[in-house]
Design a protein around this motif. Structure first.
Motif, PDB file in Angstrom:
ATOM      1  N   ALA A 101      -2.317  27.194  21.768  1.00 16.20           N
ATOM      2  CA  ALA A 101      -2.625  28.439  21.046  1.00 16.20           C
ATOM      3  C   ALA A 101      -2.609  28.218  19.542  1.00 16.20           C
ATOM      4  N   SER A 102      -1.680  27.424  19.038  1.00 14.82           N
ATOM      5  CA  SER A 102      -1.625  27.141  17.602  1.00 14.82           C
ATOM      6  C   SER A 102      -2.872  26.418  17.130  1.00 14.82           C
ATOM      7  N   LEU A 103      -3.320  25.444  17.905  1.00 11.24           N
ATOM      8  CA  LEU A 103      -4.553  24.731  17.560  1.00 11.24           C
ATOM      9  C   LEU A 103      -5.755  25.677  17.561  1.00 11.24           C
ATOM     10  N   SER A 104      -5.837  26.510  18.584  1.00 12.98           N
ATOM     11  CA  SER A 104      -6.951  27.442  18.703  1.00 12.98           C
ATOM     12  C   SER A 104      -6.958  28.459  17.565  1.00 12.98           C
ATOM     13  N   ALA A 105      -5.800  29.031  17.267  1.00 12.03           N
ATOM     14  CA  ALA A 105      -5.709  30.044  16.209  1.00 12.03           C
ATOM     15  C   ALA A 105      -6.005  29.449  14.840  1.00 12.03           C
ATOM     16  N   CYS A 106      -5.506  28.249  14.570  1.00 15.29           N
ATOM     17  CA  CYS A 106      -5.754  27.606  13.283  1.00 15.29           C
ATOM     18  C   CYS A 106      -7.245  27.358  13.103  1.00 15.29           C
ATOM     19  N   HIS A 107      -7.891  26.839  14.142  1.00 13.73           N
ATOM     20  CA  HIS A 107      -9.333  26.589  14.075  1.00 13.73           C
ATOM     21  C   HIS A 107     -10.082  27.900  13.827  1.00 13.73           C
ATOM     22  N   MET A 108      -9.724  28.936  14.575  1.00 12.90           N
ATOM     23  CA  MET A 108     -10.400  30.226  14.427  1.00 12.90           C
ATOM     24  C   MET A 108     -10.261  30.780  13.014  1.00 12.90           C
ATOM     25  N   LEU A 155     -13.454  31.509  10.653  1.00 12.92           N
ATOM     26  CA  LEU A 155     -13.805  32.835  10.136  1.00 12.92           C
ATOM     27  C   LEU A 155     -13.884  32.823   8.611  1.00 12.92           C
ATOM     28  N   HIS A 156     -12.963  32.118   7.976  1.00 14.29           N
ATOM     29  CA  HIS A 156     -12.986  32.000   6.512  1.00 14.29           C
ATOM     30  C   HIS A 156     -14.278  31.320   6.056  1.00 14.29           C
ATOM     31  N   LEU A 157     -14.625  30.211   6.694  1.00 11.05           N
ATOM     32  CA  LEU A 157     -15.819  29.467   6.294  1.00 11.05           C
ATOM     33  C   LEU A 157     -17.094  30.268   6.544  1.00 11.05           C
ATOM     34  N   CYS A 158     -17.142  31.007   7.635  1.00 14.31           N
ATOM     35  CA  CYS A 158     -18.312  31.861   7.891  1.00 14.31           C
ATOM     36  C   CYS A 158     -18.434  32.921   6.813  1.00 14.31           C
ATOM     37  N   SER A 159     -17.324  33.540   6.467  1.00 15.94           N
ATOM     38  CA  SER A 159     -17.328  34.562   5.424  1.00 15.94           C
ATOM     39  C   SER A 159     -17.805  33.974   4.105  1.00 15.94           C
ATOM     40  N   ALA A 160     -17.303  32.801   3.758  1.00 20.63           N
ATOM     41  CA  ALA A 160     -17.675  32.155   2.494  1.00 20.63           C
ATOM     42  C   ALA A 160     -19.138  31.719   2.481  1.00 20.63           C
ATOM     43  N   ASN A 161     -19.730  31.537   3.660  1.00 17.51           N
ATOM     44  CA  ASN A 161     -21.123  31.105   3.763  1.00 17.51           C
ATOM     45  C   ASN A 161     -22.075  32.242   4.131  1.00 17.51           C
ATOM     46  N   GLY A 162     -21.600  33.464   4.078  1.00 16.23           N
ATOM     47  CA  GLY A 162     -22.462  34.617   4.317  1.00 16.23           C
ATOM     48  C   GLY A 162     -22.846  34.854   5.767  1.00 16.23           C
ATOM     49  N   LEU A 163     -22.118  34.256   6.690  1.00 14.96           N
ATOM     50  CA  LEU A 163     -22.381  34.475   8.113  1.00 14.96           C
ATOM     51  C   LEU A 163     -21.475  35.589   8.622  1.00 14.96           C
ATOM     52  N   ILE A 164     -22.049  36.550   9.303  1.00 11.86           N
ATOM     53  CA  ILE A 164     -21.277  37.689   9.799  1.00 11.86           C
ATOM     54  C   ILE A 164     -20.939  37.456  11.265  1.00 11.86           C
ATOM     55  N   VAL A 165     -19.684  37.157  11.529  1.00 11.54           N
ATOM     56  CA  VAL A 165     -19.186  36.967  12.890  1.00 11.54           C
ATOM     57  C   VAL A 165     -18.713  38.332  13.391  1.00 11.54           C
ATOM     58  N   THR A 166     -19.195  38.718  14.562  1.00 12.48           N
ATOM     59  CA  THR A 166     -18.782  40.002  15.134  1.00 12.48           C
ATOM     60  C   THR A 166     -17.901  39.844  16.362  1.00 12.48           C
ATOM     61  N   GLY A 167     -17.758  38.612  16.842  1.00 12.67           N
ATOM     62  CA  GLY A 167     -16.893  38.352  17.984  1.00 12.67           C
ATOM     63  C   GLY A 167     -16.499  36.889  18.030  1.00 12.67           C
ATOM     64  N   TYR A 168     -15.299  36.630  18.510  1.00 12.01           N
ATOM     65  CA  TYR A 168     -14.806  35.252  18.608  1.00 12.01           C
ATOM     66  C   TYR A 168     -13.799  35.202  19.749  1.00 12.01           C
ATOM     67  N   ARG A 169     -13.983  34.259  20.646  1.00 16.45           N
ATOM     68  CA  ARG A 169     -13.031  34.029  21.737  1.00 16.45           C
ATOM     69  C   ARG A 169     -13.016  32.536  22.018  1.00 16.45           C
ATOM     70  N   ASP A 170     -11.833  32.014  22.260  1.00 19.31           N
ATOM     71  CA  ASP A 170     -11.697  30.598  22.578  1.00 19.31           C
ATOM     72  C   ASP A 170     -10.915  30.458  23.875  1.00 19.31           C
TER      73      ASP A 170
END
Length: 159
Positions: A64-71, A75-90
């Motif tokens: 869970a720690s690995l998954s949450a850290c990656h997520m 999300l930060h990188l998508c935001s910084a690159n103008g990508l709008i993520v509306t859902g995320y599940r791992d």
């Protein structure tokens, strides 16, 4: 940048059934993970090691720690690159390899993030969204600290 962050967690064993650790079967593996101002996490060992299946075990929390850290990096990188993520599940999974002496170590963890991008994005953005997983993996503090392979198998779909 030479900056250090410190983390303090309390782990308290709550599995004393009145006999302490008199024998291997005399105690429960139950424990509570806590930190000031946060909800406690009820833990135990894996049921294979006499644990309570209704509680999180350390191996699950590592995955869970690995998954949450990656997520969070993703999300930060998508935001910084103008990508709008509306859902995320791992649906992440890990493999623990056991040794004859009872010791063991993780041999791998695989993250399988499923990302949903806003429908306004096109194929170029979809490709960028996939590529950002590599950058997120590179930045993840937890993944960088592991002595085993952490694989990422992303899937991106448009909403």
């Amino acid at each position: 940048m030479n900056q250090h962050h410190r983390y303090s967690i309390a782990v308290e064993w709550t599995g004393n059934t009145g006999e302490g650790t008199r024998s291997y079967t005399a105690y429960r593996r139950d424990h509570v993970v806590s930190a000031p101002g946060k909800q406690p996490i009820e833990g135990s060992s894996d049921p294979a090691f006499r644990g309570d299946a209704a509680r999180y075990n350390p191996e699950e929390l590592l995955v869970a720690s690995l998954s949450a850290c990656h997520m969070l990096w993703y999300l930060h990188l998508c935001s910084a690159n103008g990508l709008i993520v509306t859902g995320y599940r791992d649906d992440a999974g890990g493999v623990l390899a056991m040794n004859a002496d009872g010791s063991g170590a993780f041999s791998s963890v695989t993250l399988k993030p499923e990302v949903t991008l806003d429908a306004r994005h096109g194929d170029a953005d979809r490709q960028k969204a996939i590529e950002l997983h590599e950058s997120a993996h590179h930045h993840c503090f937890i993944a960088r600290s592991m002595a085993f392979e952490v694989a990422v198998e992303p899937h991106v779909r448009m909403a």
